[in-house]
Design an enzyme around this catalytic site. Structure first.
Site, mmCIF file in Angstrom:
data_model
loop_
_atom_site.group_PDB
_atom_site.id
_atom_site.type_symbol
_atom_site.label_atom_id
_atom_site.label_comp_id
_atom_site.label_asym_id
_atom_site.label_seq_id
_atom_site.Cartn_x
_atom_site.Cartn_y
_atom_site.Cartn_z
ATOM 1 N N LYS A 1 51.520 35.148 35.108
ATOM 2 C CA LYS A 1 52.035 34.349 35.992
ATOM 3 C C LYS A 1 51.565 32.638 35.839
ATOM 4 C CE LYS A 1 52.235 37.628 40.186
ATOM 5 N NZ LYS A 1 52.331 38.642 39.137
ATOM 6 N N SER B 1 49.544 40.119 35.191
ATOM 7 C CA SER B 1 49.737 39.100 36.185
ATOM 8 C C SER B 1 49.014 37.878 35.594
ATOM 9 C CB SER B 1 49.283 39.163 37.476
ATOM 10 O OG SER B 1 50.090 40.174 38.374
ATOM 11 N N THR C 1 43.587 37.315 37.475
ATOM 12 C CA THR C 1 43.401 38.656 36.848
ATOM 13 C C THR C 1 44.731 39.073 36.568
ATOM 14 O OG1 THR C 1 43.731 39.532 39.053
ATOM 15 C CG2 THR C 1 41.537 39.325 38.359
ATOM 16 N N GLY C 2 44.942 40.372 35.768
ATOM 17 C CA GLY C 2 46.282 40.706 35.356
ATOM 18 C C GLY C 2 46.011 42.174 35.027
ATOM 19 N N SER C 3 47.073 43.127 35.622
ATOM 20 C CA SER C 3 46.827 44.549 35.258
ATOM 21 C C SER C 3 48.359 45.309 35.055
ATOM 22 C CB SER C 3 46.261 45.167 36.429
ATOM 23 O OG SER C 3 44.901 44.766 36.730
ATOM 24 N N GLU D 1 44.049 30.587 40.528
ATOM 25 C CA GLU D 1 43.384 30.492 41.728
ATOM 26 C C GLU D 1 41.995 29.865 41.591
ATOM 27 O OE1 GLU D 1 43.310 34.669 42.330
ATOM 28 O OE2 GLU D 1 45.375 34.753 42.179
#
Length: 397
Positions: free
Chosen positions: A98, A95, A347-349, A303
């Site tokens: 994004k 993510s 964050t991203g996963s 964010e």
């Protein structure tokens, strides 16, 4: 059709450029060497135990400080073949993608191809008459459309099914009243932004936006010539995996990149002055809060928090509740930042990878963590926060 002007100076061969940029960005002289060593010690002390505790095969960590970049590589990109992580290793960033999608949408806005107040049907006629005909693009980009789900249902297997899904969706809340973190929400934002620019989203990203940002080792689809650099992720069972295709996957979680390229993205977010004016305005649009959710300000992609902030505040903003539960949101009119200095993070996963990116533009510091295991988000933030605060202290001295 060229939709973007390339960043200046222009770039050359991929592999040699990546290594040259890393070498050129390192500080020179005794004091600079000391700075590099001090940061390296901090990174080692944070990352080595983290990898051991979470059985992470490989990681790459990038730091930027006052325009100088540093990258450290750890462990293995492929356990089975014992391939080490290096400066060319590609990681899935989930993510964090994004933030790239947000930049494309903000660019379309800066070029006058769309307005954030446009309804979705202005760029996708199939949405006319649906509940989404009452939702604007800013709602989609900030997860405030009214309760779009975290993921597409299982029966929405690819992009051919998205029209049926969106036409059948019914909101749980009035647009602009709740933040519900959602791949279908920002995925549609990216899709409609590409529609406004007249080209498919993957093409716009790979042929236009990414080169314009100076990124030459960042992909949605990893080409055959680059596949040897694509790390394997490792799932909970320890099996090697890579992300599988899905509906609007490119927009929501599709980027694969190196630590050096992701660090370059952070650096142009800190200082976009070399970019063409429309991209500068686009980046500014992704660094201002449109909604407040507790202590977190939701921008497009990123964010935001007032800096300095506490570790607990950042952990709360990245908690499971924030990701999985509806949160009351306060519209900021006009949009605003949470303070004179701000921390931006994401964050991203994916099933086999975990990533984190954070930076403080006013302090000219930033960090990226890339791992080929989806390890707990609090562990990522703890490590990154520790390193970032130490870097700030080193910078002040």
């Amino acid at each position: 059709m060229r939709l973007f002007e390339l960043a200046k100076p222009t770039v050359g061969a991929r592999h040699t450029l990546v290594l040259a940029l890393i070498a050129a960005s390192l500080p020179v002289g005794a004091k600079a060497d000391e700075t590099q060593q001090r940061i390296a010690t901090v990174v080692d002390e944070a990352i080595k135990p983290l990898m051991s505790e979470n059985d992470i095969p490989g990681m790459a960590v990038g730091i930027t400080i006052d325009g100088r970049s540093f990258v450290w590589n750890y462990g293995l990109a492929d356990r089975e073949k014992a391939v080490p992580v290096n400066h060319s290793t590609l990681f899935e960033i989930g993510s964090v993608s994004k933030t790239f999608t947000a930049t494309l949408g903000a660019y379309a806005h800066a070029k006058g191809k769309l307005s954030f107040s446009d309804k979705g049907s202005a760029h996708m006629s199939a949405l006319s008459g649906s509940a989404l005909d009452r939702v604007n693009l800013l709602d989609l980009g900030t997860y405030t459309a009214g309760g779009l789900p975290l993921q597409f249902p299982d029966d929405v297997a690819d992009n051919s099914d998205i029209t049926r899904f969106y036409r059948g969706w019914r909101p749980s809340y009035e647009p602009g009243t709740h933040r519900v973190y959602s791949n279908p929400s920002i995925g549609l934002f990216g899709y409609l932004a590409a529609e406004s620019l007249g080209e498919p989203f993957p093409l716009l990203m790979e042929k236009n936006l990414l080169p314009a940002l100076g990124l030459n080792k960042t992909y949605i689809t990893v080409a055959a010539l680059e596949i040897q650099d694509y790390a394997f992720g490792y799932n909970k069972a320890g099996k090697p995996v890579r992300v599988t295709p899905g509906a609007l996957d490119a927009q929501a979680y599709g980027i694969k990149t190196t630590a050096s390229d992701l660090l370059r993205f952070i650096e142009v977010n800190i200082d976009p002055s070399r970019l063409e004016p429309s991209l500068q305005r686009a980046i500014a649009s992704t660094q201002i809060g449109y909604y407040r959710v507790g202590d977190m300000y939701q921008s497009l992609g990123w964010e935001l928090y007032a800096w300095p902030t506490t570790l607990d505040t950042v952990l709360e903003g990245n908690s499971s509740d924030m990701a999985l539960e509806p949160q009351p949101a306060v519209r900021l009119n006009p949009p605003q930042k949470p303070g004179d200095e701000i921390l931006l993070n994401k964050t991203g996963s994916t099933d086999g990878f975990g990533a984190y990116a954070a930076f403080v533009p006013e302090r000219r510091i930033g960090i990226v963590l890339l791992a080929n295991r989806n390890f707990p988000i609090p562990a990522r933030i703890n490590a990154a926060f520790t390193i970032l605060k130490a870097v700030e202290t080193i910078q002040e001295h």
